[in-house]
Design a protein around this motif. Structure first.
Motif, short mmCIF file in Angstrom:
data_model
loop_
_atom_site.label_atom_id
_atom_site.label_comp_id
_atom_site.label_asym_id
_atom_site.label_seq_id
_atom_site.Cartn_x
_atom_site.Cartn_y
_atom_site.Cartn_z
N SER A 123 31.28 48.43 41.08
CA SER A 123 32.64 47.90 40.91
C SER A 123 33.33 47.77 42.26
O SER A 123 34.08 46.81 42.49
CB SER A 123 33.45 48.78 39.96
OG SER A 123 33.47 50.13 40.39
N TYR A 126 31.84 44.70 43.98
CA TYR A 126 32.36 43.45 43.43
C TYR A 126 33.72 43.09 44.02
O TYR A 126 34.04 41.90 44.17
CB TYR A 126 32.47 43.56 41.91
CG TYR A 126 33.04 42.33 41.25
CD1 TYR A 126 32.31 41.14 41.22
CD2 TYR A 126 34.31 42.35 40.68
CE1 TYR A 126 32.85 40.00 40.63
CE2 TYR A 126 34.84 41.22 40.09
CZ TYR A 126 34.11 40.04 40.07
OH TYR A 126 34.65 38.92 39.49
N SER A 130 32.80 39.44 45.10
CA SER A 130 33.12 38.54 43.97
C SER A 130 31.87 37.97 43.33
O SER A 130 31.89 36.90 42.71
CB SER A 130 34.05 37.40 44.43
OG SER A 130 35.26 37.91 44.92
N ASP A 131 30.76 38.68 43.48
CA ASP A 131 29.48 38.26 42.91
C ASP A 131 29.40 38.80 41.49
O ASP A 131 29.36 40.02 41.27
CB ASP A 131 28.35 38.81 43.77
CG ASP A 131 26.98 38.30 43.34
OD1 ASP A 131 26.83 37.90 42.16
OD2 ASP A 131 26.05 38.32 44.17
N LYS A 132 29.36 37.90 40.52
CA LYS A 132 29.35 38.32 39.12
C LYS A 132 28.15 39.21 38.79
O LYS A 132 28.21 40.02 37.86
CB LYS A 132 29.37 37.10 38.21
CG LYS A 132 30.68 36.31 38.26
CD LYS A 132 31.84 37.14 37.74
CE LYS A 132 33.17 36.39 37.83
NZ LYS A 132 33.20 35.17 37.02
N ASP A 134 27.06 41.65 40.61
CA ASP A 134 27.46 43.02 40.91
C ASP A 134 28.31 43.60 39.78
O ASP A 134 28.11 44.74 39.35
CB ASP A 134 28.23 43.08 42.23
CG ASP A 134 27.38 42.71 43.43
OD1 ASP A 134 26.16 42.95 43.37
OD2 ASP A 134 27.92 42.17 44.41
N LEU A 135 29.23 42.80 39.30
CA LEU A 135 30.06 43.24 38.19
C LEU A 135 29.22 43.47 36.94
O LEU A 135 29.44 44.43 36.19
CB LEU A 135 31.16 42.21 37.91
CG LEU A 135 32.10 42.54 36.75
CD1 LEU A 135 32.85 43.84 37.00
CD2 LEU A 135 33.08 41.39 36.52
#
Length: 422
Positions: A123, A126, A130-132, A134-135
């Protein structure tokens, strides 16, 4: 020492000592080496613990977010790629406890504590990538915990499960810990992880779980004395244990930070008195030299060793008491503990003779340390694990880097201080 001097010293410590040490531990083949002995010898074939990997990701992502140096983000991504390849269980979900340096699974148990730190790490990552993807790692782990670890009857979460989420006979977190159904430590860091995830993924189900954890810490985990109970049966019956001053002072600020993450003023008001009481209880472990003892033991004795993480949390906890609870002695206590750290825990010889206001030669020292490991016999810098009971003799039996010795506590101390004092 005034506020600005403390801020300068801790930023210099972070960028001139702590982070350069860890940057040097990057394995060109992927990830970070798993151990450094107390005298700086890098054990390249050491097993790699999930806790170490997750805390490296969090530390460098948080450092990049605060300070903007690209090498910090590259380091976080370097560990992320290895972590996803070898510590994430693609078959059953969750993360392993450890892997070999080549990436083969070693201990495949699913400890609640380690799942929490993976959520905390990804978290945080991310926030800066802003790499989805990672989220997605963090959210998938949240779903695993809510479906596999949740105790729907008694509340809270099961301490550990096997790889396929079947029960384990021994759920103890470490050799130091009691084999218990539930522990303060795992619930504290799950709370921290969920609060961090909520900042980037404000899902209603996550908020419910986060608030439930906050209530559990206040109503089940904290004792009437203000100290934290450490171990519990499944129904939250307390199993007697030590008094952990470091966890008391750490929780005093983390609990408030997590309540703040919800954005709910009434919840913040609710936890404030608990946090003040925890801070007061934790500071009962302070010693005349400004450091914090490790524990008071169930038999009435005391463990007077000074572990690195306890000292780091003492600095942060007292700064929060000063800033958010109007405790006028919080800042002097934080400064006093940092002065003790600077004298007794910084392992680089140069740090012991540099002036207390700022370290003008630390940048040159750091540059020397950041040579490739193939060109040096050992790695200088970072903090010792702690000192022995005399508060002066370094603990050389424990490593500078390993399963538990990570950049998380001391790097976070520096980052929190920089942020609090801006």
């Amino acid at each position: 020492m005034d506020i600005s001097s403390l801020q300068k010293e801790l930023r210099n410590e972070l960028e001139g000592d702590i982070l350069p040490f860890w940057l040097n531990l990057q394995d060109p083949a992927g990830g970070f080496y798993g151990e450094v002995t107390s005298d700086g010898v890098v054990v390249k074939d050491a097993p790699r613990g999930e806790i170490l990997g997750a805390r490296i990701i969090w530390s460098f992502a948080a450092a990049f977010k605060a300070l903007g140096r690209d090498e910090y983000l590259r380091a976080a991504l370097h560990e992320r790629d290895w972590f996803i390849s070898y510590l994430v269980d693609d078959e059953y979900g969750g993360v392993y406890w450890s892997a070999s340096c080549e990436g083969s699974p070693l201990d495949t148990k699913k400890q609640l504590y380690s799942q929490a730190f993976a959520i905390y790490a990804f978290s945080e990552l991310y926030k800066v990538t802003s790499d989805k993807a990672d989220l997605e790692v963090a959210v998938n782990l949240f779903n695993v915990l809510e479906t596999k670890f949740t105790d729907h009857h008694n509340g809270g979460y099961i301490e550990a499960l096997s790889r396929d989420f079947s029960p384990l006979a021994d759920m103890s977190l470490s050799a130091h810990d009691i084999n218990a159904d539930k522990t303060m430590n795992s619930h504290l860091h799950l709370l921290e992880a969920y609060a961090n995830l909520y900042q980037v993924w404000p899902d209603p189900s996550l908020k419910v779980a986060l608030i439930s954890l906050i209530n559990l810490m206040c109503e089940k985990v904290m004792s009437q004395s203000g100290h934290l109970n450490l171990y519990f049966k499944a129904d939250w019956t307390v199993i007697p244990g030590a008094v952990s001053y470091g966890h008391d002072i750490e929780t005093s600020w983390l609990l408030l930070e997590c309540a703040m993450a919800t954005g709910d003023p009434s919840l913040i008001d609710y936890v404030m008195p608990y946090c003040r009481k925890l801070g007061s209880a934790g500071n009962k472990g302070l010693l005349p030299d400004g450091s914090m003892m490790y524990e008071s033991l169930p038999d009435g004795g005391s463990d007077l060793s000074r572990q690195w993480w306890v000292q780091a949390e003492t600095v942060v906890g007292n700064l929060w008491l000063w800033k958010y609870h109007s405790d006028p002695e919080g800042l002097p206590r934080a400064i006093s503990c940092w002065s003790w750290i600077r004298t007794h825990l910084l392992s680089a010889d140069a740090s012991r003779v540099l002036p207390s206001s700022i370290y003008p030669d630390r940048a040159r020292s750091a540059a020397r340390r950041r040579q490739p490991l193939t060109h040096q016999q050992s790695l200088d810098g970072e903090w010792y694990w702690g000192t022995l009971a005399d508060g002066k003799t370094p603990d050389l039996a424990n490593p500078k880097a390993g399963f538990w010795k990570c950049p998380y506590h001391n790097a976070r101390m520096c980052l929190e201080t920089i942020g609090l004092l801006k």
